[in-house]
Design a protein around this motif. Structure first.
Motif, PDB file in Angstrom:
ATOM      1  N   ALA A 164       0.828  -1.213   0.000  1.00  0.00           N
ATOM      2  CA  ALA A 164       0.000   0.000   0.000  1.00  0.00           C
ATOM      3  C   ALA A 164       0.860   1.260   0.000  1.00  0.00           C
ATOM      4  CB  ALA A 164      -0.912  -0.019   1.226  1.00  0.00           C
ATOM      5  N   ALA A 165       2.066   1.178   0.567  1.00  0.00           N
ATOM      6  CA  ALA A 165       2.931   2.354   0.616  1.00  0.00           C
ATOM      7  C   ALA A 165       3.684   2.543  -0.699  1.00  0.00           C
ATOM      8  CB  ALA A 165       3.909   2.222   1.787  1.00  0.00           C
ATOM      9  N   THR A 166       4.400   1.513  -1.136  1.00  0.00           N
ATOM     10  CA  THR A 166       5.216   1.663  -2.348  1.00  0.00           C
ATOM     11  C   THR A 166       4.369   1.839  -3.604  1.00  0.00           C
ATOM     12  OG1 THR A 166       5.299  -0.750  -2.510  1.00  0.00           O
ATOM     13  CG2 THR A 166       7.143   0.345  -1.405  1.00  0.00           C
ATOM     14  N   ALA A 167       3.085   1.434  -3.552  1.00  0.00           N
ATOM     15  CA  ALA A 167       2.225   1.605  -4.720  1.00  0.00           C
ATOM     16  C   ALA A 167       1.940   3.080  -5.004  1.00  0.00           C
ATOM     17  CB  ALA A 167       0.916   0.846  -4.522  1.00  0.00           C
ATOM     18  N   ARG A 168       2.216   3.947  -4.027  1.00  0.00           N
ATOM     19  CA  ARG A 168       1.968   5.375  -4.208  1.00  0.00           C
ATOM     20  C   ARG A 168       3.219   6.133  -4.656  1.00  0.00           C
ATOM     21  NH1 ARG A 168      -2.788   6.972  -2.013  1.00  0.00           N
ATOM     22  NH2 ARG A 168      -3.888   5.442  -0.718  1.00  0.00           N
ATOM     23  N   TYR A 169       4.353   5.445  -4.700  1.00  0.00           N
ATOM     24  CA  TYR A 169       5.613   6.116  -5.020  1.00  0.00           C
ATOM     25  C   TYR A 169       6.232   5.475  -6.273  1.00  0.00           C
ATOM     26  CZ  TYR A 169       5.021   8.149  -0.423  1.00  0.00           C
ATOM     27  OH  TYR A 169       4.511   8.840   0.639  1.00  0.00           O
ATOM     28  N   PRO A 170       7.228   6.143  -6.841  1.00  0.00           N
ATOM     29  CA  PRO A 170       7.875   5.597  -8.063  1.00  0.00           C
ATOM     30  C   PRO A 170       8.662   4.321  -7.780  1.00  0.00           C
ATOM     31  CG  PRO A 170       8.300   7.943  -7.833  1.00  0.00           C
ATOM     32  CD  PRO A 170       7.734   7.494  -6.533  1.00  0.00           C
ATOM     33  N   VAL A 191      18.666  -0.155  -7.870  1.00  0.00           N
ATOM     34  CA  VAL A 191      18.616  -0.088  -9.334  1.00  0.00           C
ATOM     35  C   VAL A 191      17.414   0.771  -9.733  1.00  0.00           C
ATOM     36  CG1 VAL A 191      18.368  -1.395 -11.476  1.00  0.00           C
ATOM     37  CG2 VAL A 191      19.656  -2.366  -9.568  1.00  0.00           C
ATOM     38  N   ASP A 192      17.653   1.706 -10.629  1.00  0.00           N
ATOM     39  CA  ASP A 192      16.583   2.560 -11.139  1.00  0.00           C
ATOM     40  C   ASP A 192      16.423   2.323 -12.636  1.00  0.00           C
ATOM     41  OD1 ASP A 192      16.257   3.629  -8.644  1.00  0.00           O
ATOM     42  OD2 ASP A 192      17.555   5.378  -9.038  1.00  0.00           O
ATOM     43  N   GLY A 197       9.312   8.819 -18.340  1.00  0.00           N
ATOM     44  CA  GLY A 197       9.953  10.127 -18.233  1.00  0.00           C
ATOM     45  C   GLY A 197      10.479  10.452 -16.852  1.00  0.00           C
ATOM     46  N   GLN A 198      10.563   9.497 -15.957  1.00  0.00           N
ATOM     47  CA  GLN A 198      11.164   9.741 -14.651  1.00  0.00           C
ATOM     48  C   GLN A 198      11.764   8.450 -14.108  1.00  0.00           C
ATOM     49  OE1 GLN A 198       8.363  10.404 -11.314  1.00  0.00           O
ATOM     50  NE2 GLN A 198       6.754  10.174 -12.860  1.00  0.00           N
ATOM     51  N   TRP A 199      12.578   8.563 -13.085  1.00  0.00           N
ATOM     52  CA  TRP A 199      13.241   7.390 -12.527  1.00  0.00           C
ATOM     53  C   TRP A 199      12.310   6.650 -11.571  1.00  0.00           C
ATOM     54  CZ3 TRP A 199      17.464   5.799 -14.787  1.00  0.00           C
ATOM     55  CH2 TRP A 199      18.282   6.717 -15.435  1.00  0.00           C
ATOM     56  N   PHE A 200      12.236   5.339 -11.750  1.00  0.00           N
ATOM     57  CA  PHE A 200      11.508   4.456 -10.840  1.00  0.00           C
ATOM     58  C   PHE A 200      12.521   3.483 -10.230  1.00  0.00           C
ATOM     59  CE2 PHE A 200       6.734   4.482 -11.177  1.00  0.00           C
ATOM     60  CZ  PHE A 200       6.626   5.674 -11.873  1.00  0.00           C
ATOM     61  N   THR A 201      12.377   3.231  -8.951  1.00  0.00           N
ATOM     62  CA  THR A 201      13.270   2.293  -8.271  1.00  0.00           C
ATOM     63  C   THR A 201      12.727   0.874  -8.396  1.00  0.00           C
ATOM     64  OG1 THR A 201      13.924   3.977  -6.670  1.00  0.00           O
ATOM     65  CG2 THR A 201      14.325   1.670  -6.058  1.00  0.00           C
ATOM     66  N   VAL A 202      13.589  -0.042  -8.816  1.00  0.00           N
ATOM     67  CA  VAL A 202      13.190  -1.444  -8.939  1.00  0.00           C
ATOM     68  C   VAL A 202      13.241  -2.071  -7.544  1.00  0.00           C
ATOM     69  CG1 VAL A 202      13.672  -3.669 -10.025  1.00  0.00           C
ATOM     70  CG2 VAL A 202      14.120  -1.547 -11.270  1.00  0.00           C
ATOM     71  N   VAL A 203      12.091  -2.481  -7.036  1.00  0.00           N
ATOM     72  CA  VAL A 203      12.034  -3.048  -5.683  1.00  0.00           C
ATOM     73  C   VAL A 203      11.922  -4.575  -5.701  1.00  0.00           C
ATOM     74  CG1 VAL A 203      11.022  -0.964  -4.715  1.00  0.00           C
ATOM     75  CG2 VAL A 203       9.518  -2.769  -5.600  1.00  0.00           C
ATOM     76  N   ALA A 219       6.386  -4.560 -16.655  1.00  0.00           N
ATOM     77  CA  ALA A 219       6.878  -3.804 -15.499  1.00  0.00           C
ATOM     78  C   ALA A 219       5.657  -3.345 -14.720  1.00  0.00           C
ATOM     79  CB  ALA A 219       7.715  -2.615 -15.959  1.00  0.00           C
ATOM     80  N   PHE A 220       5.591  -3.677 -13.426  1.00  0.00           N
ATOM     81  CA  PHE A 220       4.399  -3.423 -12.625  1.00  0.00           C
ATOM     82  C   PHE A 220       4.621  -2.204 -11.730  1.00  0.00           C
ATOM     83  CE2 PHE A 220       4.809  -7.948 -13.448  1.00  0.00           C
ATOM     84  CZ  PHE A 220       3.593  -8.263 -13.997  1.00  0.00           C
ATOM     85  N   VAL A 221       3.676  -1.304 -11.790  1.00  0.00           N
ATOM     86  CA  VAL A 221       3.673  -0.143 -10.883  1.00  0.00           C
ATOM     87  C   VAL A 221       2.342  -0.148 -10.154  1.00  0.00           C
ATOM     88  CG1 VAL A 221       5.216   1.182 -12.364  1.00  0.00           C
ATOM     89  CG2 VAL A 221       2.736   1.387 -12.664  1.00  0.00           C
ATOM     90  N   GLY A 222       2.270   0.621  -9.065  1.00  0.00           N
ATOM     91  CA  GLY A 222       1.023   0.703  -8.330  1.00  0.00           C
ATOM     92  C   GLY A 222       0.001   1.549  -9.066  1.00  0.00           C
TER      93      GLY A 222
END
Length: 413
Positions: A164-170, A191-192, A197-203, A219-222
């Protein structure tokens, strides 16, 4: 009245009969001796049968091992996973699922879990911002629910899934194929990737998902971060994964289309991924049938080779045939000798081929990590088939040898 004595000739006939009858062990020994005289020719003649039997046993063994491995994986993952996807509208246009479809599906009593992915349009992901925009490596960006791994029984190769937290951030989690294409590994040092158009951190990085292989290149994002920074509109569900009660899979499947889109259930596609895997098994069985056909052709070629060798052997051993006939051997004994040689030759090829096929199955299945399954019934059938072929192809040379006149054979130099 003079008594009539019983004549002795019947006793002589019985002795002759006992002499001309050869024990089975002696027949086998005599036939084996004929093969050992020319070991090179024997080995080459048996090679055709050996290759045919090896092909039959190897193909059936690898097919059985592959199916056993797939069955084991399906048993572990479960066959109660259903997928709901948009179909086509009345005019052939692409349909969409309502935003409320996931929540409505989750309310079905026989549904234990439901999670969706949403395609984020016009967004690409690259290794860095220096990589040209057109080089996307075929990786798609999906907004995923946090319940997706538990619904799919997916596991993480490294890192962790979105919460729930990381789904709101890059933050982004990569599929197995996507991580390989982007050359991402070793997340401990951070790793980013350049995403939208912006950096996302690979978790995290997922293991391959057997029941949903299309997710491996994603690639899955929230969903919150996707709607906040990647797309202006909320993307509709592109696919909903549903876990149903194992005892009510069919009944649940019948309800999903009307539940997901009550206004247009005809525009909803419902499928079961395990059915696709079963279809894959059926396709593999078709290829197995083709391979068995090739093995049968190899057996036929090997049989013809044995027949050819036996005919040549009869021509080369005419003097031996004449000597044996002159010493009292019957036509039947001559025919049996060459028939036994043919059967032993085919049996030798069958045994070598069976051992070779089993070795191939053990080696290849072991390297693939499959459960090794040796189909003993085809092995026994292959050996019986080789004996049958040896008998059939040996009949003509044996009869030809039996018809050789002793006088002509003795004149042969």
């Amino acid at each position: 009245m003079t008594a009539v004595r019983t004549a002795t000739p019947p006793v002589a006939d019985e002795q002759q009969v006992r002499v001309t009858r050869i024990a089975v062990a002696d027949r086998l020994r005599l036939g084996a001796r004929g093969l050992t005289v020319r070991p090179g020719r024997t080995a080459l003649s048996a090679l055709g049968i050996a290759l045919g039997i090896a092909a039959l046993v190897g193909v059936l063994g690898l097919s059985a091992s592959s199916r056993a491995d797939l069955r084991a994986q399906l048993d572990a993952l479960g066959t109660n996973l259903l997928t709901v996807a948009p179909g086509q509208g009345f005019g052939g246009q692409d349909a969409t699922l309502p935003d409320t479809s996931v929540a409505m599906i989750a309310r079905v009593p026989t549904v234990s879990a439901a999670a969706a992915v949403r395609t984020v349009p016009d967004v690409t992901v690259r290794k860095s911002d220096r990589v040209p925009a057109e080089r996307t490596s075929g990786v798609v960006v999906l907004a995923a629910d946090v319940e997706l791994p538990s619904t799919l029984a997916a596991t993480l190769r490294e890192g962790r899934w979105l919460d729930a937290a990381t789904a709101r951030y890059p933050a982004v989690v990569l599929g197995a194929t996507a991580a390989r294409r982007l050359a991402v590994s070793g997340l401990d040092s951070g790793v980013d990737v350049w995403l939208g158009g912006q950096w996302f951190t690979v978790v995290g990085v997922l293991d391959p998902v057997l029941l949903a292989p299309d997710l491996d290149s994603a690639a899955f994002v929230g969903l919150p971060v996707a709607t906040a920074v990647l797309t202006a509109d909320d993307p509709p569900p592109s696919r909903v994964y549903v876990r149903a009660d194992p005892s009510a899979v069919v009944a649940t499947r019948d309800l999903l289309a009307r539940t997901a889109n009550p206004a247009a259930p005809d525009e909803v596609r419902v499928s079961r991924p395990s059915d696709a895997l079963e279809a894959q098994v059926a396709a593999d069985e078709s290829f197995t049938t083709l391979a068995l056909g090739l093995g049968a052709v190899a057996l036929l070629v090997g049989g013809v080779g044995i027949a050819n060798v036996m005919v040549v052997s009869v021509l080369e051993r005419r003097r031996e045939i004449g000597v044996r006939r002159a010493l009292g051997a019957t036509r039947r004994a001559i025919a049996e000798q060459f028939l036994v040689e043919s059967v032993l030759l085919a049996a030798l090829g069958g045994v070598v081929g069976a051992l070779l096929g089993i070795a191939v199955t053990w080696t290849f299945a072991g390297l693939q990590g499959w459960a090794v399954v040796v189909p003993w019934l085809p092995v026994a059938a292959g050996l019986a088939c080789s004996l049958l072929i040896g008998t059939l192809v040996g009949l003509y040379p044996a009869l030809r040898a039996a018809r050789v006149p002793p006088t002509d054979a003795l004149r042969t130099t």
